[in-house]
Write a protein that holds these residues in place. Structure first.
Motif, PDB file in Angstrom:
ATOM      1  N   ASN A  62      -7.723   0.044 -18.860  1.00 21.76           N
ATOM      2  CA  ASN A  62      -7.942  -1.159 -18.048  1.00 21.76           C
ATOM      3  C   ASN A  62      -6.651  -1.651 -17.405  1.00 21.76           C
ATOM      4  O   ASN A  62      -6.282  -2.825 -17.493  1.00 21.76           O
ATOM      5  N   VAL A  63      -5.958  -0.720 -16.762  1.00 22.68           N
ATOM      6  CA  VAL A  63      -4.745  -1.065 -16.018  1.00 22.68           C
ATOM      7  C   VAL A  63      -4.866  -0.484 -14.609  1.00 22.68           C
ATOM      8  O   VAL A  63      -5.624   0.452 -14.379  1.00 22.68           O
ATOM      9  N   LYS A  64      -4.112  -1.038 -13.679  1.00 19.22           N
ATOM     10  CA  LYS A  64      -4.126  -0.519 -12.320  1.00 19.22           C
ATOM     11  C   LYS A  64      -3.489   0.866 -12.265  1.00 19.22           C
ATOM     12  O   LYS A  64      -2.519   1.139 -12.965  1.00 19.22           O
ATOM     13  N   VAL A  65      -4.052   1.714 -11.406  1.00 19.90           N
ATOM     14  CA  VAL A  65      -3.529   3.070 -11.282  1.00 19.90           C
ATOM     15  C   VAL A  65      -2.059   3.048 -10.883  1.00 19.90           C
ATOM     16  O   VAL A  65      -1.245   3.797 -11.421  1.00 19.90           O
ATOM     17  N   ARG A  66      -1.707   2.176  -9.950  1.00 18.19           N
ATOM     18  CA  ARG A  66      -0.320   2.182  -9.468  1.00 18.19           C
ATOM     19  C   ARG A  66       0.644   1.760 -10.566  1.00 18.19           C
ATOM     20  O   ARG A  66       1.756   2.288 -10.664  1.00 18.19           O
ATOM     21  N   GLU A  67       0.252   0.794 -11.411  1.00 18.71           N
ATOM     22  CA  GLU A  67       1.135   0.378 -12.504  1.00 18.71           C
ATOM     23  C   GLU A  67       1.264   1.485 -13.550  1.00 18.71           C
ATOM     24  O   GLU A  67       2.354   1.728 -14.083  1.00 18.71           O
ATOM     25  N   LEU A 100       0.828  -1.206   0.000  1.00 22.26           N
ATOM     26  CA  LEU A 100       0.000   0.000   0.000  1.00 22.26           C
ATOM     27  C   LEU A 100       0.862   1.255   0.000  1.00 22.26           C
ATOM     28  O   LEU A 100       0.570   2.229  -0.706  1.00 22.26           O
ATOM     29  N   LEU A 101       1.947   1.231   0.784  1.00 17.81           N
ATOM     30  CA  LEU A 101       2.852   2.378   0.802  1.00 17.81           C
ATOM     31  C   LEU A 101       3.496   2.588  -0.561  1.00 17.81           C
ATOM     32  O   LEU A 101       3.651   3.724  -1.020  1.00 17.81           O
ATOM     33  N   ALA A 102       3.866   1.495  -1.216  1.00 14.79           N
ATOM     34  CA  ALA A 102       4.463   1.602  -2.546  1.00 14.79           C
ATOM     35  C   ALA A 102       3.464   2.201  -3.536  1.00 14.79           C
ATOM     36  O   ALA A 102       3.822   3.044  -4.371  1.00 14.79           O
ATOM     37  N   SER A 103       2.223   1.773  -3.458  1.00 14.23           N
ATOM     38  CA  SER A 103       1.195   2.299  -4.350  1.00 14.23           C
ATOM     39  C   SER A 103       1.028   3.798  -4.177  1.00 14.23           C
ATOM     40  O   SER A 103       0.958   4.561  -5.144  1.00 14.23           O
ATOM     41  N   ARG A 104       0.950   4.226  -2.908  1.00 15.05           N
ATOM     42  CA  ARG A 104       0.751   5.648  -2.649  1.00 15.05           C
ATOM     43  C   ARG A 104       1.940   6.461  -3.143  1.00 15.05           C
ATOM     44  O   ARG A 104       1.772   7.537  -3.724  1.00 15.05           O
TER      45      ARG A 104
END
Length: 254
Positions: free
Chosen positions: A206-211, A169-173
């Protein structure tokens, strides 16, 4: 968001008390504020009330059932304001519902600010007033947005009981904040608009926001995106890299 988080009021009383204290602080800081609330939703599920203070405790369930700033902000990801909630023609069902509840008679202005804490988790921080909105209301809510987000990240990680999930989660943020900085710089826009740009692009491709975020930072920087020390690296796939290239081309097209 897990069912555990949705039932945080029962299983994570310390978190709920923290959020309620935060909302009470917001209520005390804003002149004429009658109450503040926090709703959460994830993965297409409808938003639900997680914490509330003051009049918002009674208003939020009514608003989610009949429409209004919170429901619209949750659906669109854009801030929503009104100077007279009960008389706003955008939500006639809500206006009628408020008229039927004497305890809500003093409600006038309302503001709803959306935010997120991971790819598909969204929240709305809201406040209601006994007068039309002052100019600085959204600015105050934005100051509390990061604290709200951090609280939800902790809650999500605690509900899973998994330290690795906390790091993810920290990496995503961190990745999303870096990408927002790129969008802000190239488009000269506000942080809210930068986030909406990333969100819409992730849905379109259609991809993840973090990617998408990592791929965009790497595309612009022509190298690996820096991340927090000790946090697992996010590796975007080919679809996310293609989306980042298309997005950057759209930004720089003349």
């Amino acid at each position: 968001m897990t069912e555990t988080l949705m039932n945080a009021a029962d299983r994570w009383r310390p978190l709920t008390e923290l959020l309620e204290a935060l909302l009470e602080r917001i209520t005390g800081e804003l002149p004429g504020c009658l109450g503040a609330g926090l709703t959460v939703g994830q993965g297409g599920h409808p938003p639900r009330v997680l914490a509330a203070a003051g009049v918002a405790a009674g208003l939020l369930p009514v608003s989610l059932a009949h429409g209004g700033p919170v429901a619209v902000a949750a659906a669109t990801g854009d801030p929503v304001t009104t100077d007279d909630l009960a008389a706003d023609g955008r939500w006639p069902r809500l206006s009628r519902a408020i008229a039927d509840r004497p305890e809500l008679a003093a409600v006038r202005g309302a503001a709803a600010l959306p935010g997120l804490w991971e790819d598909t988790g969204a929240f709305v921080l809201s406040a209601v007033f006994d007068r039309p909105l002052d100019a600085g209301v959204l600015g105050v809510l934005r100051r509390y947005e990061k604290l709200t987000e951090a609280s939800l990240v902790v809650a999500e990680a605690a509900s899973a009981g998994d330290p690795d999930q906390t790091l993810d989660l920290l990496a995503s943020r961190a990745a999303i904040e870096q990408a927002k900085g790129v969008v802000i710089a190239v488009r000269r826009c506000a942080p809210d608009e930068a986030w909406q740009t990333l969100r819409r692009a992730s849905q379109e491709f259609n991809v993840k926001v973090r990617e998408l975020a990592v791929a965009l930072v790497e595309h612009v920087g022509r190298g690996p995106a820096p991340g927090p020390a000790g946090v697992p690296e996010i590796r975007p796939g080919a679809p996310a890299r293609h989306a980042a290239e298309r997005l950057w081309s759209a930004f720089t097209a003349k």
